[in-house]
Design a protein around this motif. Sequence first.
Motif, short mmCIF file in Angstrom:
data_model
loop_
_atom_site.label_atom_id
_atom_site.label_comp_id
_atom_site.label_asym_id
_atom_site.label_seq_id
_atom_site.Cartn_x
_atom_site.Cartn_y
_atom_site.Cartn_z
N PRO A 137 -1.84 -8.70 27.28
CA PRO A 137 -2.72 -9.83 27.58
C PRO A 137 -4.19 -9.56 27.24
O PRO A 137 -4.67 -8.43 27.38
CB PRO A 137 -2.54 -10.04 29.08
N GLN A 138 -4.85 -10.60 26.82
CA GLN A 138 -6.28 -10.53 26.51
C GLN A 138 -7.10 -11.12 27.65
O GLN A 138 -8.07 -11.84 27.44
CB GLN A 138 -6.56 -11.25 25.18
N PHE A 139 -6.65 -10.84 28.86
CA PHE A 139 -7.36 -11.23 30.08
C PHE A 139 -7.05 -10.19 31.15
O PHE A 139 -6.02 -9.51 31.08
CB PHE A 139 -6.93 -12.63 30.56
N ASP A 140 -7.94 -10.02 32.10
CA ASP A 140 -7.67 -9.20 33.27
C ASP A 140 -6.80 -10.02 34.22
O ASP A 140 -7.01 -11.23 34.36
CB ASP A 140 -8.96 -8.81 33.99
N GLU A 141 -5.83 -9.36 34.88
CA GLU A 141 -4.97 -10.07 35.82
C GLU A 141 -4.87 -9.32 37.14
O GLU A 141 -4.45 -8.17 37.17
CB GLU A 141 -3.57 -10.29 35.24
N VAL A 193 -1.58 -14.13 25.97
CA VAL A 193 -0.69 -13.20 26.67
C VAL A 193 -0.04 -12.20 25.70
O VAL A 193 0.30 -11.09 26.08
CB VAL A 193 0.36 -13.94 27.53
N ASN A 194 0.13 -12.59 24.44
CA ASN A 194 0.67 -11.70 23.39
C ASN A 194 1.99 -11.05 23.80
O ASN A 194 2.10 -9.82 23.82
CB ASN A 194 -0.35 -10.63 23.03
N ARG A 195 2.99 -11.86 24.08
CA ARG A 195 4.30 -11.33 24.47
C ARG A 195 5.04 -10.75 23.27
O ARG A 195 5.01 -11.30 22.18
CB ARG A 195 5.16 -12.43 25.10
N GLU A 196 5.72 -9.61 23.51
CA GLU A 196 6.57 -9.02 22.49
C GLU A 196 7.87 -9.81 22.40
O GLU A 196 8.31 -10.39 23.40
CB GLU A 196 6.88 -7.56 22.84
N PRO A 197 8.52 -9.83 21.24
CA PRO A 197 9.82 -10.49 21.15
C PRO A 197 10.83 -9.80 22.07
O PRO A 197 10.77 -8.59 22.26
CB PRO A 197 10.23 -10.30 19.70
N VAL A 251 -4.44 -14.03 39.59
CA VAL A 251 -5.76 -14.49 39.14
C VAL A 251 -6.01 -13.87 37.77
O VAL A 251 -5.92 -12.65 37.62
CB VAL A 251 -6.88 -14.07 40.12
N CYS A 252 -6.28 -14.71 36.77
CA CYS A 252 -6.54 -14.23 35.41
C CYS A 252 -7.94 -14.63 34.99
O CYS A 252 -8.36 -15.76 35.20
CB CYS A 252 -5.54 -14.82 34.42
N LYS A 253 -8.66 -13.66 34.37
CA LYS A 253 -10.01 -13.92 33.89
C LYS A 253 -10.17 -13.30 32.52
O LYS A 253 -10.02 -12.10 32.40
CB LYS A 253 -11.03 -13.34 34.86
N PRO A 254 -10.46 -14.11 31.47
CA PRO A 254 -10.48 -15.57 31.48
C PRO A 254 -9.10 -16.14 31.79
O PRO A 254 -8.14 -15.39 31.92
CB PRO A 254 -10.94 -15.92 30.07
N ALA A 255 -9.03 -17.45 31.88
CA ALA A 255 -7.80 -18.11 32.29
C ALA A 255 -6.62 -17.76 31.38
O ALA A 255 -6.79 -17.54 30.18
CB ALA A 255 -8.00 -19.63 32.30
N SER A 298 -2.18 -5.07 46.26
CA SER A 298 -2.71 -5.78 45.11
C SER A 298 -2.92 -4.80 43.96
O SER A 298 -2.93 -3.59 44.16
CB SER A 298 -4.02 -6.49 45.47
N ILE A 299 -3.08 -5.37 42.76
CA ILE A 299 -3.29 -4.54 41.58
C ILE A 299 -4.11 -5.34 40.56
O ILE A 299 -4.05 -6.57 40.54
CB ILE A 299 -1.94 -4.11 40.96
N LEU A 300 -4.88 -4.62 39.78
CA LEU A 300 -5.59 -5.20 38.64
C LEU A 300 -5.00 -4.57 37.39
O LEU A 300 -5.00 -3.34 37.24
CB LEU A 300 -7.09 -4.89 38.71
N ILE A 301 -4.49 -5.40 36.49
CA ILE A 301 -4.04 -4.95 35.17
C ILE A 301 -5.11 -5.38 34.18
O ILE A 301 -5.39 -6.58 34.03
CB ILE A 301 -2.67 -5.57 34.79
N LYS A 302 -5.73 -4.41 33.54
CA LYS A 302 -6.85 -4.70 32.64
C LYS A 302 -6.36 -5.21 31.29
O LYS A 302 -5.30 -4.80 30.81
CB LYS A 302 -7.72 -3.46 32.47
N LYS A 303 -7.14 -6.11 30.71
CA LYS A 303 -6.76 -6.71 29.43
C LYS A 303 -6.52 -5.62 28.39
O LYS A 303 -7.15 -4.57 28.42
CB LYS A 303 -7.82 -7.70 28.96
N GLY A 304 -5.56 -5.91 27.51
CA GLY A 304 -5.20 -4.97 26.46
C GLY A 304 -4.15 -3.95 26.85
O GLY A 304 -3.65 -3.22 26.00
#
Length: 120
Positions: free
Chosen positions: A52-56, A115-119, A105-109, A81-87
Amino acid sequence: MAYIHQKNPMIIPVPGNKTIEEHFGIPSTNTSEVSIAHMIAPPGWGEPFQYPQFDEWTLMVRGKKQIEVDGETLVLSAGESILIKKGSRVRYSNPFSEDAEYWSVCKPAFTIDAVNREPE
């Protein structure tokens, strides 16, 4: 207006019987700075790895959620709780026997393009 009072979150359909009630975000309020959603993932739910290209941020309310991030697997339980950083390379799932209820909560939205999901 100085506020937005969300009375009718948008229900977002997703595969695997996961429920998403988006309170703020692009589809629900045309807010691109942040998205906030209440989610319930049933037992057996999972999704592919993504970059993902957003923090979640995730705040667990009930049950457990498995998170695989950059080669490490952890379990988030109610009250944690957890923060998963973008990239990061991340995959979320619920291999447990009860629903996983949480807020995201995602920032940016969140957007499907970011989200860049893998196949699968």
